[in-house]
Enzyme design. Structure first.
Site, PDB file in Angstrom:
ATOM      1  N   GLU A  38      45.998  38.630  38.123  1.00  0.00           N
ATOM      2  CA  GLU A  38      45.334  39.927  37.918  1.00  0.00           C
ATOM      3  C   GLU A  38      44.184  40.194  38.896  1.00  0.00           C
ATOM      4  O   GLU A  38      43.847  41.341  39.182  1.00  0.00           O
ATOM      5  CB  GLU A  38      44.813  40.017  36.484  1.00  0.00           C
ATOM      6  N   THR A  91      54.708  43.824  34.161  1.00  0.00           N
ATOM      7  CA  THR A  91      54.039  44.419  32.994  1.00  0.00           C
ATOM      8  C   THR A  91      55.012  44.965  31.945  1.00  0.00           C
ATOM      9  O   THR A  91      56.190  45.123  32.205  1.00  0.00           O
ATOM     10  CB  THR A  91      53.050  45.512  33.486  1.00  0.00           C
TER      11      THR A  91
HETATM   12  N1  GLU Z   1      48.182  44.926  37.095  1.00  0.00           N
HETATM   13  C1  GLU Z   1      48.448  46.307  36.935  1.00  0.00           C
HETATM   14  C2  GLU Z   1      47.324  46.989  36.200  1.00  0.00           C
HETATM   15  O1  GLU Z   1      46.662  46.383  35.428  1.00  0.00           O
HETATM   16  C3  GLU Z   1      49.710  46.574  36.212  1.00  0.00           C
HETATM   17  C4  GLU Z   1      50.857  46.096  37.003  1.00  0.00           C
HETATM   18  C5  GLU Z   1      52.154  46.713  36.622  1.00  0.00           C
HETATM   19  O2  GLU Z   1      52.247  47.656  35.896  1.00  0.00           O
HETATM   20  O3  GLU Z   1      53.138  46.207  37.108  1.00  0.00           O
HETATM   21  O4  GLU Z   1      47.128  48.121  36.371  1.00  0.00           O
END
Ligand code: GLU
Length: 585
Positions: A443, A406
């Site tokens: 996701e 992210t």
């Molecule tokens: N998939 C996570 C979320 O949407 C974020 C992953 C990350 O920050 O590495 O909360």
């Protein structure tokens, strides 16, 4: 015993007519003995007057800065920045992923949020991540392949950002990414090390392997990497906007890749892509001191959980206690545990499960939660509360997994528009499936793998067309109806702690944005205290153990990017734990 704190050396180049530019890198970190948690090095934030951008990669920041300098809005700059990030930081975000945007429109004085979260295909069901006996799959067995891929939201989100708030030509926003994809860019040390660590999984998709492991060998830092397939996708996007992504050949290839993934296929079909929509939602704002902390509501748990932590802390005088006092961290830890208990019970996609958004940040409810915090001691066990809401007993605590990748982008333009955007493909390199020069997200593994506990449903279970719960917390702190601080981070569910800490450091402890970002992390979600390895936070270990916590030292890889809007100008900070920079003018 000696403890060390990392010193950040920040090089600030001030050009008389040009931009103020600061670059930080992990290489510039030098150890120095200290027992104080304060960033005594007093890292200097970058200053500017007109506009500013902070994000995770210098090439992406430069693309955004070019747009801002040319009179583009924060929305325009975010588009250019995201398209470059998808190329140079492919492990973190891109066209194959999703994102949330918090946007302040200066003209109308209105704050809004856009939900560009990935969605589950219509053929998905609550057993998506279970074996034939109903037991949860192992995390990476679920991640690698087509099963974990949600319908991407980022291309449509960029299109909408432009339609709503864009000023420059759409095609001009694609050009930097396009030239870099054609001409090549230098593989960064971080990208190279992540590829080296993940070779086995990356090798499972032929396209991914050919790109990141050419000739079977991982790319090295400094290699020049071209991505003609991405350039072609950008050309399609430039000419046909997001429709070219959801309706054309690109969509056909996405579906084929997902359904054909050997050993772990997914169920996405073309209509899932064609029906994808961006959802405008009310921002969730929670009061803290004299500020409003505003961010992304469900399907993100971000703003609600950050808001709960700060709300629960409101009666306590963190300012007098200061960052070096273990009592501050006990209070923050206990407030976080209470908030995470509610998160696990109640928070999910509110279009699918009724959710007490207002009840969870209601002042009386939070005061009742604050009152539970003991004097000097910690909870043995924390349970979810019962906000004023008649569904409160209907859900089971959830079980979902989030691992860090992210990216976060913070921007303010010369017109006073502000943007806070957290963008992701979930795990590093997502599902590891590559289509047309970009990686597809994983996701859907942000859903709970279990769908029920003892017959009681879990709010964040998989359902067709639903959006998995997120922790992403793109935030704009408001003061008197105007943006005061733009902040956000990657980091899985630790994002919430990273963002809450940075806000406390700035608002309560008076640190500037760079100091607040640099301040070592101490993060508590479910009881164990995670302390940032190799920093002064380690000094807190014996004290927190004495109070009763289990402590773990670990690398806490935030990627906080922030901008503070002060009376005398803008100040920006970039997280030294990643490769980001700040630019402004
Ligand atoms: N998939 C996570 C979320 O949407 C974020 C992953 C990350 O920050 O590495 O909360």
């Amino acid at each position: 015993m000696k403890y060390s704190i990392r010193i950040l050396s920040i090089c600030i180049v001030i050009l008389t007519a040009g931009p103020v530019f600061a670059q930080q890198s992990a290489d510039s970190v030098a150890p120095e003995a200290s027992t104080s948690l304060k960033p005594v090095n007093s890292a200097r934030p970058v200053g500017a007057k007109k506009w500013m951008i902070s994000a995770a990669n210098p090439l992406a920041v430069k693309a955004g800065a070019r747009v801002l300098r040319a009179g583009g809005t924060a929305a325009d700059a975010a588009i250019a920045t995201q398209l470059v990030l998808g190329l140079v930081e492919p492990q973190s975000s891109g066209l194959g992923g999703g994102a949330f945007v918090v946007y302040f429109d200066a003209k109308s004085g209105r704050l809004t949020t856009l939900d560009g979260r990935e969605t589950a295909p219509m053929d998905a069901n609550p057993r998506l991540f279970q074996d034939k006996d109903g037991n949860p799959l192992k995390f990476f067995d679920a991640v690698v392949g087509g099963r974990s891929v949600g319908v991407p939201g980022t291309p449509k989100l960029l299109d909408q950002l432009h339609q709503r708030w864009g000023k420059l030509e759409w095609t001009s926003l694609v050009s930097d990414a396009s030239s870099l994809a054609k001409g090549g860019f230098e593989v960064s040390p971080r990208l190279a090390s992540l590829i080296a660590r993940d070779q086995k999984r990356l090798a499972r998709d032929a396209e991914t392997a050919a790109y990141l492991l050419p000739g079977g060998e991982p790319l090295q830092a400094g290699d020049i990497l071209k991505n003609p397939a991405y350039a072609a996708s950008l050309a399609a996007l430039s000419g046909g906007r997001s429709r070219s992504f959801y309706f054309g050949d690109i969509a056909v290839d996405i579906v084929a890749k997902i359904r054909g993934a050997a050993g772990n296929p997914g169920v996405m079909r073309l209509p899932d892509l064609q029906n994808y929509r961006i959802i405008e939602r009310q921002p969730v704002c929670a009061p803290y001191r004299t500020y409003e902390i505003c961010g992304m509501g469900p399907p993100s748990s971000g703003a609600l959980t950050v808001g709960q932590i700060l709300g629960i802390l409101s009666p306590f005088d963190l300012k007098s206690l200061g960052p070096d006092n273990p009592e501050s961290w006990r209070l923050i830890g206990e407030a976080s545990r209470l908030a995470f208990a509610d998160r696990g019970r109640y928070m999910a996609d509110s279009d699918y499960v009724p959710l007490p958004v207002k009840g969870l940040i209601d002042g009386d409810y939070l005061a009742s939660r604050s009152a539970l915090i003991k004097d000097g001691a910690i909870f043995d066990k924390v349970t979810a509360g019962t906000p004023k809401w008649d569904h409160a007993r209907l859900y089971s605590d959830d079980d979902s997994n989030e691992l860090p990748s992210t990216s976060h982008i913070s921007i303010i333009d010369q017109y006073g528009n502000a943007l806070s955007m957290t963008t992701t493909i979930e795990n590093g390199f997502g599902s590891r499936l590559m289509v047309r020069g970009f990686l597809l997200n994983n996701e859907l593994t942000d859903f709970s793998f279990r769908s029920q506990r003892n017959g009681v449903p879990i709010a964040n279970r998989v359902e067709p067309g639903k959006r998995p719960r997120s922790s992403m917390s793109p935030t704009i702190v408001m003061k008197d109806g105007k943006p005061d601080f733009i902040i956000g981070s990657p980091g899985g569910s630790r994002i919430i702690g990273f963002v809450a800490k940075t806000i406390i450091a700035k608002l309560d402890w008076g640190m500037n944005v760079q100091q607040a970002i640099d301040l070592p992390h101490l993060v508590n979600r479910f009881g164990t205290y995670d302390l940032e390895k190799g920093t002064a936070a380690e000094a807190m270990a014996p004290k927190l153990e004495q109070i009763g916590y289990k402590v773990k030292l670990r690398n806490l890889n935030s990627g906080l990017h922030g901008i503070s809007i002060n009376a005398d100008g803008l100040q920006g900070g970039a997280d030294p734990r990643r490769e980001g920079i700040v630019m402004g003018e």
